[in-house]
Design an enzyme around this catalytic site. Structure first.
Site: not given
Lengths: 225, 729
Positions: A89, A197, A199
């Site tokens: 990002c 993302h 994560e």
């Protein structure tokens, strides 16, 4: 010996903790935290992550200020030595602004911020970040960005495609990115930038766990090496 | 007294929003004429926004205590115990007037302000929510306002990195000239590390941190305490400008300092800026305060003490430190590249004294500013008088629906029931990687590193409150309670944001008083105390032609806890072939329903009554069924009634259902205390313990009710159509 990873925090980073958690889940070793003003990275790093957020408020261009911070000089140098670097990002934006990756991330075609889970296709499962995925595998990963519209000139896009450097592609149009590109790697294959993302997709409590294999790929490479 | 050559004329007093009687009080409090600085300070401290002068008397009647309440109203936010030595800190606040004038900045700074209220007390903010009311979509300003407000909320929350996980958005012509933007923040802190605002310790340094003070937002609190005239646009300079990046740094710096033992007291500079923060800190500490205005960090040159005291520049905090801790604290703020300045000290004078260029430019006893501020017992209509004033038509004849499926599609496409995805996708709902649920009955976030989760909901049904303020007040609390139960959370406490029109009108004051009475009764019955809140009055506008008051809108923010997040419930159907049942009694009450409004264009009849004993009992039953794993999906029945709730459950999963034939009334009435549940086996619900009626079975690709069917594809299209056509069409 554990997996030595580092997560950079710029003023305005807000996914740094999430990234550190994901790296610890994948590797079993807590990630080191690095401050933007540091001129040097910890020694013998196996992995460097540049997290999402709004570094320096993104008041100039997204990632532009962070790309000129002291720690980025050290990261560019480490990337040159082959240390794996992941930018997610805002981290992807920092990587393009610092010249580690080509192209630029412009405002989303809709002009609006977009937060949703999107479908991605793994376009290259031979990279050190994607080896645990199958070639062409479809995965679900959240995006959350305002400036994720990947742009590069045709020559660059053709080169990226030809060299297998498109790591992930959106299966549906999300933000206006050229050729629906969601993530790319550098020529040497040790720097990955992506807007989605991973994560946020590593725990059973998350909407999915398709991000796990990305971190697992990086950890497995070290263990195999 | 120096530098007060300005003469205080009646015009100047009026410009400061003080009535002649209030100015008399100022003269009495000081025993002399105020200078302009002092007048400005009285003006903002006695504004409705800061003094709650019209509502204070009635707010005192709300229940605010429970064994798990650590701190109720009066501090920056409410604090509740969530076990394991942890506390949840939360509050909801309005930013209505600024958002109408400048929607992006108004909404953004609303989010910024409520975040500060929460991290001021030592909490890391973990979730944001909001409650938004707009006018009719066709109104010429409305698209601009919706786009600006949504972008502003997202722009601030996304950058700061706090997920927005819950909210509601309604449209009604009553908000054409006065939209409502209510923002809520929930944070988590260690229960033994809560920070309060009482300034104590004579001689302790008063420290200013954060952004510099500019000329923005001067008199914002006074502006927010008056009706809009024709000149709303001319008030744009009174709107503050937000900087979420600085806020993010301020959060990190404050939390870093809070981990040490340097802070005596801390308070954010919100409405009325440096004035209200310093007055409140000194008042709460029963102390005095002396500030050197030359030390205040200013963004512009030549700012006067008047401007510094009345500026509402954002991202600023005021702290009292323990002596000798200044260098350590300063190092933390410098590291985060924030301003840090010692600007004064705590005194024992019970006066607020301001010095500038070596002269005293303000000396006011604190009592009259805060504790002894004006307090009004404004006249209000009795319930009977209100009813005859409101002239809500009796329900009368209501035709049967000719096609329940067709009516359902129209409802799903109506602005109030339409999918809000266009809005919610502009908010980062996932940052923090602890978000477990959005888009259902309540937003749910895990308490980082634990098995616990917090459930958050915002609720109010203003058309109910208008038709019957007392029942409507009860309903807002009951719906919040229900939404928390529906995800498997134990409801703990609420914050409220009381949006009303001009309290000097007895009918408006009646709405406030009776709604508060209903809320209070509901909170007591449900063991669901109010721990923080905000009042926003004068929400009416002449700008749209005629003194149009908003619907009374006492918005509720409810918080509950799930001890083990793996037991969290969601509303989507889970599999085909499961039983569907309604828990809770159905009454013949179509009055004020969305169906009546959307299909027949009528806002008639009494709103559904709220049986608080049923609410409590059914909520407990649903929570038990969830904990015991007996139900597979749960959804509360609210706007649009049973049929809409079923459609929402189908859309959340892509699984249809076949439902027994039913009357129009059963399909669309909004009777309270009801939930839809699904379960696998016939014996899973025990009739002796659960008051339920089985109504159908899941499966297929349509929602079929009796002989009427709507395909999931058509429901999905209808649901998405409103915002798609409005914003992208």
């Amino acid at each position: 010996m554990g997996f030595r990873s580092a997560v950079v925090t710029f003023p305005g980073s807000n996914c740094d903790r999430d990234m550190a958690v994901a790296l610890e889940i994948a590797s079993g070793t807590p990630a080191l935290r690095v401050w933007h003003g540091d001129a040097e990275l910890p020694e013998r790093l196996d992995f460097i992550a540049i997290p999402g957020g709004f570094s320096y408020g993104d008041y100039l261009r997204s990632g532009a200020m962070a790309a000129r911070s002291p720690i980025m000089r050290a990261i560019v140098e480490a990337a040159g030595r082959g240390v794996p670097v992941l930018g997610v990002c805002n981290g992807f934006q920092v990587l393009t602004e610092s010249g580690l990756l080509p192209g630029a991330l412009m405002r989303n075609a809709s002009q609006n911020f977009i937060c949703r889970t999107v479908s991605l296709k793994v376009e290259n499962s031979q990279t050190l970040f994607t080896s645990q995925y199958d070639q062409g595998e479809e995965i679900q990963v959240p995006v959350a960005h305002h400036d994720g519209n990947f742009f590069a000139d045709t020559e660059t896009l053709d080169r990226l495609e030809g060299e297998g450097r498109v790591a992930f592609r959106y299966l549906d149009a999300v933000n206006g990115s050229q050729r629906d590109i969601a993530g790319i790697i550098n020529g040497a294959g040790n720097v990955l930038g992506m807007m989605p993302h991973p994560e946020r997709a590593v725990e059973p409590a998350h909407a999915g766990t398709d991000g796990r294999k990305l971190f697992a790929s990086a950890v497995a490479r070290l263990v195999d090496a | 007294m120096a530098a007060s050559a300005e003469s205080i004329t009646p015009d100047v007093v009026e410009q400061h929003g003080l009535s002649p009687e209030e100015y008399e009080r100022v003269l009495h409090a000081l025993g002399r004429e105020p200078n302009l600085v002092e007048l400005g300070i009285f003006s903002v401290m006695w504004s409705e926004h800061c003094s709650y002068k019209s509502s204070r008397l009635h707010l005192k009647k709300l229940p605010t205590e429970a064994p798990w309440v650590i701190c109720g109203p009066g501090e920056n936010a409410g604090v509740i115990d969530i076990g394991d030595g942890q506390a949840a800190i939360f509050k909801m606040e309005s930013h209505n007037h600024p958002s109408y004038i400048e929607p992006y900045q108004g909404a953004a700074t609303g989010v910024g302000g409520i975040l500060r209220d929460v991290f001021t007390m030592g909490a890391r903010p973990v979730a944001n929510a909001n409650a938004l009311r707009f006018g009719r979509p066709e109104h010429p300003k409305m698209q601009h306002l919706v786009k600006g407000v949504v972008a502003g909320i997202g722009g601030y929350g996304n950058c700061v990195g706090v997920p927005t996980v819950a909210g509601e958005t309604n449209f009604h012509p009553a908000y054409n000239g006065n939209i409502l933007v209510n923002a809520m923040t929930v944070g988590v802190a260690d229960a033994d590390k809560i920070f309060y605002s009482a300034a104590t310790g004579v001689g302790n340094p008063i420290v200013y941190v954060g952004s510099k003070t500019g000329r923005d937002g001067i008199h914002g609190a006074t502006m927010a305490s008056a009706d809009f005239g024709e000149d709303a646009d001319a008030k744009r300079p009174t709107v503050q400008v937000g900087d979420p990046f600085t806020e993010k740094l301020l959060i990190e710096a404050c939390l870093e300092l809070m981990a040490t033992d340097a802070i005596v007291a801390i308070q954010d500079m919100g409405a009325a800026g440096l004035t209200s923060s310093s007055v409140e800190m000194a008042t709460n500490g029963k102390a005095g305060i002396r500030l050197d205005m030359n030390m205040v960090p200013c963004r512009e040159e030549g700012m006067t003490p008047y401007e510094m005291m009345l500026s509402e520049s954002q991202e600023r905090m005021l702290m009292v430190l323990k002596p000798g801790k200044e260098p350590m604290a300063e190092a933390i703020f410098r590291k985060w590249e924030l301003d840090f300045a010692v600007i004064g000290e705590v005194t024992d004078t019970r006066h607020m004294v301001l010095e500038w260029n070596g002269e005293v430019v303000c000396d006011i006893p604190l009592g009259p500013l805060a504790e002894d501020a004006p307090l009004y017992d404004r006249p209000y209509l009795s319930k009977e008088e209100y009813k005859s004033w409101a002239q809500v038509k009796p329900l009368g004849e209501v035709p049967e629906s000719s096609d329940i499926g067709a009516d359902l599609l129209r409802l799903m496409a109506s602005p109030n029931l339409a999918s809000k995805r266009w809005i919610t996708e502009q908010y980062d709902s996932q940052v923090g990687a602890d978000t477990l649920q959005t888009g259902g009955d309540a937003g749910v976030v895990r308490v980082h590193g634990t098995q616990k989760a917090l459930a958050i909901t915002t609720d109010c049904t203003p058309r109910f409150v208008y038709a019957d303020p007392y029942e409507g007040g009860k309903q807002a609390i009951a719906e919040a309670y229900r939404n928390l139960c529906a995800v498997g959370a134990r409801p703990l406490a609420v914050t409220n944001c009381l949006n009303f029109a001009n309290p000097q009108r007895p009918e408006i004051m009646a709405q406030l008083v009776h709604a508060l009475e209903g809320m209070g009764d509901a909170c007591r019955a449900l063991d669901f105390p109010i721990v923080s809140g905000n009042v926003s009055l004068y929400n009416e506008s002449k700008a749209t032609g005629g003194g149009s008051a908003i619907l009374p809108t006492p918005a509720i923010g409810g918080v509950g806890i799930i001890e083990d997040y793996t037991t969290m419930m969601t509303m989507g159907f889970k599999a085909a072939g499961e039983h569907i049942a309604v828990i809770g009694p159905n009454y013949p009450e179509l009055g004020q329903s969305q169906w009546l409004r959307t299909i027949h264009g009528r806002e008639d009849g009494d709103p559904p009554h709220v049986d608080l004993a049923d609410e409590k009992l059914n909520g407990e039953i649903v929570r038990r069924l969830i904990a015991e794993g007996k139900v597979t999906a749960v959804h509360d029945i609210s706007d649009g009634g049973l049929a809409v709730a079923l459609a929402e459950m189908a859309l959340a999963s892509g699984i249809g259902a076949t439902i027994d034939a039913m009357t129009t009334e059963f399909a669309f009435n909004e009777s309270q205390a009801r939930y839809i549940v699904t379960y696998r086996n016939k014996g899973d619900l025990d009739r002796a313990e659960v008051p339920f009626a089985r109504i159908g079975v899941t499966g297929g690709d349509a929602l079929t009710i009796g002989s009427s069917a709507a395909s999931i594809a058509s429901l999905r299209d209808a649901h998405a159509s409103f915002f798609r056509d409005w914003m992208e069409g």
